[in-house]
Design an enzyme around this catalytic site. Structure first.
Site, PDB file in Angstrom:
ATOM      1  N   ALA A   1       0.817  -1.210   0.000  1.00 37.10           N
ATOM      2  CA  ALA A   1       0.000   0.000   0.000  1.00 37.10           C
ATOM      3  C   ALA A   1       0.855   1.267   0.000  1.00 37.10           C
ATOM      4  CB  ALA A   1      -0.954   0.007   1.187  1.00 37.10           C
TER       5      ALA A   1
ATOM      6  N   ASN B   1      -6.161   3.067  10.776  1.00 34.31           N
ATOM      7  CA  ASN B   1      -5.399   1.943  11.294  1.00 34.31           C
ATOM      8  C   ASN B   1      -5.154   2.009  12.799  1.00 34.31           C
ATOM      9  OD1 ASN B   1      -3.856   4.160   9.999  1.00 34.31           O
ATOM     10  ND2 ASN B   1      -2.166   3.256  11.124  1.00 34.31           N
TER      11      ASN B   1
ATOM     12  N   GLN C   1      -6.914  -0.932   5.463  1.00 36.68           N
ATOM     13  CA  GLN C   1      -7.466  -1.586   6.654  1.00 36.68           C
ATOM     14  C   GLN C   1      -8.894  -2.082   6.443  1.00 36.68           C
ATOM     15  OE1 GLN C   1      -6.065  -2.284   9.571  1.00 36.68           O
ATOM     16  NE2 GLN C   1      -4.096  -1.275   9.225  1.00 36.68           N
TER      17      GLN C   1
ATOM     18  N   SER D   1      -3.379  -3.426   0.538  1.00 43.19           N
ATOM     19  CA  SER D   1      -2.169  -4.128   0.964  1.00 43.19           C
ATOM     20  C   SER D   1      -2.517  -5.558   1.352  1.00 43.19           C
ATOM     21  CB  SER D   1      -1.563  -3.401   2.157  1.00 43.19           C
ATOM     22  OG  SER D   1      -0.477  -4.134   2.676  1.00 43.19           O
ATOM     23  N   ALA D   2      -1.871  -6.548   0.713  1.00 43.93           N
ATOM     24  CA  ALA D   2      -2.234  -7.954   0.925  1.00 43.93           C
ATOM     25  C   ALA D   2      -2.002  -8.406   2.366  1.00 43.93           C
ATOM     26  CB  ALA D   2      -1.444  -8.841  -0.033  1.00 43.93           C
ATOM     27  N   HIS D   3      -0.913  -7.906   3.000  1.00 45.38           N
ATOM     28  CA  HIS D   3      -0.600  -8.445   4.329  1.00 45.38           C
ATOM     29  C   HIS D   3      -1.525  -7.932   5.418  1.00 45.38           C
ATOM     30  CE1 HIS D   3       1.724  -5.140   6.410  1.00 45.38           C
ATOM     31  NE2 HIS D   3       1.901  -4.714   5.176  1.00 45.38           N
TER      32      HIS D   3
ATOM     33  N   THR E   1       9.814  -6.436 -12.928  1.00 45.68           N
ATOM     34  CA  THR E   1       9.339  -7.819 -13.022  1.00 45.68           C
ATOM     35  C   THR E   1       8.322  -8.114 -11.924  1.00 45.68           C
ATOM     36  OG1 THR E   1      11.464  -8.485 -13.925  1.00 45.68           O
ATOM     37  CG2 THR E   1      10.086 -10.229 -12.997  1.00 45.68           C
TER      38      THR E   1
ATOM     39  N   CYS F   1       4.883   1.691  11.866  1.00 47.53           N
ATOM     40  CA  CYS F   1       5.951   2.417  11.195  1.00 47.53           C
ATOM     41  C   CYS F   1       6.590   3.450  12.104  1.00 47.53           C
ATOM     42  CB  CYS F   1       5.404   3.095   9.955  1.00 47.53           C
ATOM     43  SG  CYS F   1       4.232   2.062   9.082  1.00 47.53           S
TER      44      CYS F   1
HETATM   45  C1  LIG Z   1      -0.329  -0.918   6.507  1.00 45.49           C
HETATM   46  C2  LIG Z   1      -0.896   0.313   5.971  1.00 45.49           C
HETATM   47  C3  LIG Z   1      -0.288   1.000   4.928  1.00 45.49           C
HETATM   48  C4  LIG Z   1       1.025   0.551   4.324  1.00 45.49           C
HETATM   49  O1  LIG Z   1       0.890  -0.688   3.690  1.00 45.49           O
HETATM   50  P1  LIG Z   1       2.179  -1.542   3.261  1.00 45.49           P
HETATM   51  O2  LIG Z   1       1.613  -2.566   2.326  1.00 45.49           O
HETATM   52  O3  LIG Z   1       2.711  -2.146   4.515  1.00 45.49           O
HETATM   53  O4  LIG Z   1       3.123  -0.639   2.588  1.00 45.49           O
HETATM   54  C5  LIG Z   1      -0.877   2.146   4.470  1.00 45.49           C
HETATM   55  N1  LIG Z   1      -2.028   2.598   4.986  1.00 45.49           N
HETATM   56  C6  LIG Z   1      -2.656   1.953   6.002  1.00 45.49           C
HETATM   57  C7  LIG Z   1      -3.935   2.481   6.522  1.00 45.49           C
HETATM   58  C8  LIG Z   1      -2.112   0.804   6.518  1.00 45.49           C
HETATM   59  O5  LIG Z   1      -2.729   0.200   7.519  1.00 45.49           O
END
Ligand SMILES: *Cc1c(COP(=O)(O)O)cnc(C)c1O
Length: 400
Positions: free
Chosen positions: A74, A160, A188, A208-210, A249, A341
């Site tokens: 993200a 978040n 989120q 963001s996948a994670h 890639t 972060c």
């Molecule tokens: C985690 C997060 C991001 C950043 O995502 P990444 O994939 O870890 O770079 C940005 N915005 C919000 C609201 C998030 O929770």
């Protein structure tokens, strides 16, 4: 629990779903073709896997596959949205609007633009709400902040730290004819509330996948092509991948994982969120019953339309959040004091400060994020550990 930590930090990242790992595994091992090298079978099957994932992600958020641009996460998607809409050739617009409660991944590229001569308005959300600050912004406040030269409004769909859900659809509708793009950071939101880019009325949206049980290092930017197509500039120039919007890639295993995770998230969200929300409420009820001077930060828990069901953010009078986190960590409970972060630095959460908390209150706050894998036993255990930790810290404070 597998003898592992009680993991209540799901706003910073989530556990990879075993079903997602299964989907990824072949692409991490035998099927290692380059999705851009399709003169042979291994490249072609990689290309097909990427396109299947693009379809899965598109369906999960109400977009068509061509509107999905895969990125490394993200942060990169948001940077692409903000910097890519600022530098479109032939546009001399110079002003962006966002909120003080946004993620660093939004605030920092906006600060970068400001250093390079653009104007940025960060709306203060504290003054917008009633007695308890929720962090919500009104369509009216956004509309008033827009100028003729505004090129972008960027909003977090779900915060978040305090779980605030912004009325993005309403806002986008109200500013539809103002000539600026609307970007939504939906990192989120997917898997926790229904996300549909048409209902949101946005031009750009980041994922963001994670954050929804997919792998780290995969994300995407939705770039609208139907209706009012949205044009932005790339940040990377190279092999022309992703329609030239994100060259380099493709990370096939991560993209396949994101596709699988998005499909599961969209399919299972409405079934699993009531259970997760109940566990969140159970955590709050246990804490409120055993800890004096405890309060909720952000919107009320019984307002699912304005607060994520898996989020709890609390402040505990007179207790230092960092000390309490350390106490929890020693007992195997993972929580957070704010966004991952910035948690290495001692500054109190900019989000809590922006909704009007004093520095002391922000420093005595903790954030919990629950997930698909959270159990009632874990919640009861974590609540007991937390209550014991608070009395110990308060005891020390009184010199006992
Ligand atoms: C985690 C997060 C991001 C950043 O995502 P990444 O994939 O870890 O770079 C940005 N915005 C919000 C609201 C998030 O929770």
């Amino acid at each position: 629990m597998d003898g592992m930590a009680i993991y209540l930090d799901n706003h910073s990242t989530t556990r990879l779903d075993p079903r997602v790992l299964d989907a990824m595994m072949p692409w991490l091992t035998d099927r290692y073709g380059n999705a851009g090298s399709t003169t042979h079978e291994m490249g072609r099957e990689a290309r097909e896997a990427v396109e299947r994932a693009r379809d899965q992600v598109g369906r999960a958020v109400g977009a068509v596959p061509d509107e999905i641009v895969f990125t490394s996460g993200a942060t990169e998607a948001i940077n692409l949205a903000i910097l890519g809409s600022a530098s479109r050739p032939g546009r001399d617009r110079s002003h962006a609007v966002s909120l003080a409660t946004e993620h660093r991944a939004t605030l920092d590229p906006l600060a970068h633009l400001a250093r390079h001569g653009r104007a940025v308005t960060l709306l203060d959300v504290a003054s917008q709400s009633a007695s308890e600050p929720c962090g919500t912004v009104t369509a009216d406040a956004i509309a008033r902040a827009i100028r003729p030269e505004t090129f972008l409004v960027s909003l977090l769909l779900a915060n978040n730290e305090i779980g605030t859900i912004q009325p993005v659809g309403e806002i986008a509708e109200a500013i539809r004819d103002r000539g600026c793009l609307v970007h939504v950071d939906a990192s989120q939101a997917l898997g926790r509330i229904t996300v549909n880019v048409d209902d949101l009325g946005c031009d750009l949206a980041s994922f963001s996948a994670h954050k929804f049980h997919g792998p780290k290092g995969a994300g995407c930017l939705f770039v609208r092509r139907r209706g009012r197509p949205c044009r932005i500039d790339p940040l990377t120039h190279g092999g022309g991948q992703e329609r030239g919007l994100r060259c380099g890639t493709l990370d096939v295993p991560a993209i396949v994982g994101m596709g699988a995770a998005a499909e599961i998230a969209a399919r299972e969200c409405s079934a699993e969120m009531p259970r997760i929300t109940k566990l969140r409420d159970r955590l709050w009820n246990a804490l409120a019953a055993s800890i004096p001077e405890i309060a909720i930060n952000g919107p009320p828990l019984d307002a699912p339309a304005v607060r994520l069901g898996n989020n709890l953010n609390i402040r505990i009078g007179g207790v230092d959040g960092q000390s309490l986190l350390a106490t929890l960590a020693a007992e195997g409970v993972a929580a957070s004091s704010g966004s991952a972060c910035s948690s290495a630095e001692p500054a109190p959460s900019h989000v809590l400060r922006a909704i009007g908390l004093s520095e002391d209150d922000a420093r005595s706050s903790l954030r919990f994020g629950l997930s698909r894998f959270t159990t009632a036993e874990e919640i009861d255990h974590a609540a007991a550990i937390l209550a014991a930790g608070v009395s110990r810290l308060r005891g020390q404070l009184r010199g006992i």
